[in-house]
Design an enzyme around this catalytic site. Structure first.
Site, mmCIF file in Angstrom:
data_model
loop_
_atom_site.group_PDB
_atom_site.id
_atom_site.type_symbol
_atom_site.label_atom_id
_atom_site.label_comp_id
_atom_site.label_asym_id
_atom_site.label_seq_id
_atom_site.Cartn_x
_atom_site.Cartn_y
_atom_site.Cartn_z
ATOM 1 N N SER A 176 -20.432 15.516 125.534
ATOM 2 C CA SER A 176 -20.184 14.512 125.102
ATOM 3 C C SER A 176 -20.836 13.555 126.610
ATOM 4 C CB SER A 176 -18.606 14.187 125.121
ATOM 5 O OG SER A 176 -18.132 15.071 124.752
ATOM 6 N N CYS A 219 -20.312 26.493 115.782
ATOM 7 C CA CYS A 219 -21.863 25.730 115.654
ATOM 8 C C CYS A 219 -22.730 26.332 116.953
ATOM 9 C CB CYS A 219 -21.116 24.152 115.933
ATOM 10 S SG CYS A 219 -23.231 23.023 116.520
ATOM 11 N N THR A 257 -15.652 24.565 114.892
ATOM 12 C CA THR A 257 -17.098 24.670 115.628
ATOM 13 C C THR A 257 -17.265 25.172 116.579
ATOM 14 O OG1 THR A 257 -17.093 22.553 115.916
ATOM 15 C CG2 THR A 257 -18.049 23.232 113.248
ATOM 16 N N HIS A 283 -6.513 20.303 118.052
ATOM 17 C CA HIS A 283 -7.883 19.911 117.941
ATOM 18 C C HIS A 283 -8.239 18.171 115.953
ATOM 19 C CE1 HIS A 283 -11.553 19.075 118.578
ATOM 20 N NE2 HIS A 283 -12.071 19.371 119.414
ATOM 21 N N ASN A 339 -15.067 21.772 125.914
ATOM 22 C CA ASN A 339 -15.994 21.897 125.907
ATOM 23 C C ASN A 339 -16.803 22.291 127.307
ATOM 24 O OD1 ASN A 339 -19.402 20.665 125.959
ATOM 25 N ND2 ASN A 339 -17.773 19.482 124.872
ATOM 26 N N HIS A 362 -15.306 12.265 123.594
ATOM 27 C CA HIS A 362 -14.190 12.911 124.941
ATOM 28 C C HIS A 362 -15.109 12.403 125.906
ATOM 29 C CE1 HIS A 362 -12.442 15.949 121.660
ATOM 30 N NE2 HIS A 362 -11.910 14.736 121.879
ATOM 31 N N GLU A 365 -10.710 17.956 114.887
ATOM 32 C CA GLU A 365 -11.473 18.960 114.198
ATOM 33 C C GLU A 365 -10.537 19.404 113.277
ATOM 34 O OE1 GLU A 365 -15.052 21.064 115.560
ATOM 35 O OE2 GLU A 365 -14.298 22.109 113.347
ATOM 36 N N HIS A 408 -15.737 14.615 114.955
ATOM 37 C CA HIS A 408 -14.756 15.538 114.283
ATOM 38 C C HIS A 408 -14.402 15.734 112.463
ATOM 39 C CE1 HIS A 408 -14.805 17.128 118.429
ATOM 40 N NE2 HIS A 408 -13.587 16.126 118.855
ATOM 41 N N SER A 464 -12.091 17.062 128.013
ATOM 42 C CA SER A 464 -13.614 17.848 127.104
ATOM 43 C C SER A 464 -13.155 19.001 127.445
ATOM 44 C CB SER A 464 -14.579 17.100 127.461
ATOM 45 O OG SER A 464 -15.852 18.193 126.800
HETATM 46 FE FE1 SF4 Z 1 -21.698 18.878 115.041
HETATM 47 FE FE2 SF4 Z 1 -21.827 21.344 116.852
HETATM 48 FE FE3 SF4 Z 1 -22.083 18.928 118.010
HETATM 49 FE FE4 SF4 Z 1 -19.654 19.935 116.834
HETATM 50 S S1 SF4 Z 1 -20.667 20.855 118.498
HETATM 51 S S2 SF4 Z 1 -20.509 17.891 116.727
HETATM 52 S S3 SF4 Z 1 -20.731 20.929 114.864
HETATM 53 S S4 SF4 Z 1 -24.056 19.127 116.647
#
Ligand code: SF4
Length: 288
Positions: free
Chosen positions: A271, A199, A171, A131, A229, A40, A133, A81, A227
């Protein structure tokens, strides 16, 4: 003035692996497609596009590709993902080479939901239904499956009589919210098994950014506009440091540093490539 780069800034293990995979395939002189953007981050995606990497936005664009025989050197890279099971089937039918860069942590969730749903469990995925994923995990289930994102949805969810629930999470889902949703199911007395599949890379990055922002006078968060995150990192840092900037590239950085600045902290989403982080770090060092 001190400039501190967050030790957890930038690509997580899974994203680095996926991006490296695309570059490795390019070295082999193939025509490369990625199923969805590999990260992303528009800067990375544009750089890959310049090198000829094409993005397949969805199943329809994959179906529209010519069969593999016509384009023998074409490969489709599955990003970190992951994808629903049917996509592997389409790639095989079309004779296209599949280079699977699904993050091993996401693969683990695929394996768990396949096994558990084959045993008759009703899979509950705690995550954002839009999403990719989550769409991929959903597409690995072999029986009933439900996506729950908000506590209110967990409250309203009523399983079929005799259902055994098996709960996993996206995750990158918020840890506290996941536990809250699981508690709702448990309090309702449902037959529920839970595997926390969040994760730790996300949690570690957030904790580390929070600690740095708490010390910093100015905080710079680098990452793609889309993104989630990175946006979350920005919110966390903003909560600790009022002078927090969210930038996508160096061009967005219009820093106005107060005179008394002692520490500038820099962090970046999962990312964001190292090259970009280094550019920002260098710019701040030279200009301030
Ligand atoms: Fe893999 Fe964790 Fe990165 Fe997602 S956040 S791609 S689960 S290492």
């Amino acid at each position: 003035m001190e400039i501190v780069l967050d030790e957890c800034a930038g690509f997580c293990f899974g994203v680095r692996r996926a991006v490296d995979t695309v570059y490795e395939q390019l070295e082999k002189g193939k025509t490369i497609y990625t199923y969805g953007s590999v990260v992303h981050n528009e800067v990375v995606v544009q750089e890959l596009a310049k090198r000829g990497v094409k993005v397949l936005e969805d199943k329809a664009s994959l179906l529209a590709l010519p069969p593999g025989k016509g384009e023998e050197k074409a490969a489709v890279v599955i990003r970190a993902h992951g994808v629903p099971e049917e996509i592997y089937g389409i790639l095989e039918q079309k004779g296209l080479e599949c280079v699977d860069a699904t993050c091993p942590f996401v693969k683990r969730i695929h394996r768990i939901v396949r096994e558990q749903s084959a045993q008759g469990k009703h899979i509950v995925i705690v995550g954002n239904p839009g999403h990719p994923e989550v769409e991929g995990i959903l597409g690995m289930c072999r029986g009933p499956a439900t996506v729950v994102e908000e506590p209110g949805e967990a409250e309203n969810f009523v399983p079929e009589e005799g259902d055994s629930l098996f709960v996993v999470s996206q995750t990158t889902f918020n840890y506290n919210k996941f536990h809250y949703i699981v508690e709702i199911f448990q309090e309702k007395g449902y037959n529920v098994s839970v595997v926390n599949t969040i994760c730790s890379a996300t949690k570690e990055r957030q904790q580390s950014a929070r600690a740095l922002a708490a010390r910093a006078d100015v905080m710079i968060v680098i990452g793609g506009k889309h993104s989630s995150n990175t946006r979350k990192l920005y919110e966390i840092c903003r909560g600790e440091c009022a002078n927090t900037y969210f930038i996508q590239t160096l061009d967005d950085l219009h820093l106005e540093l107060p005179k008394a600045v002692r520490l500038v902290g820099i962090t970046a989403g999962a990312s964001t490539p190292n090259k970009l982080i280094e550019e920002v770090q260098r710019h701040v060092r030279i200009n301030f």
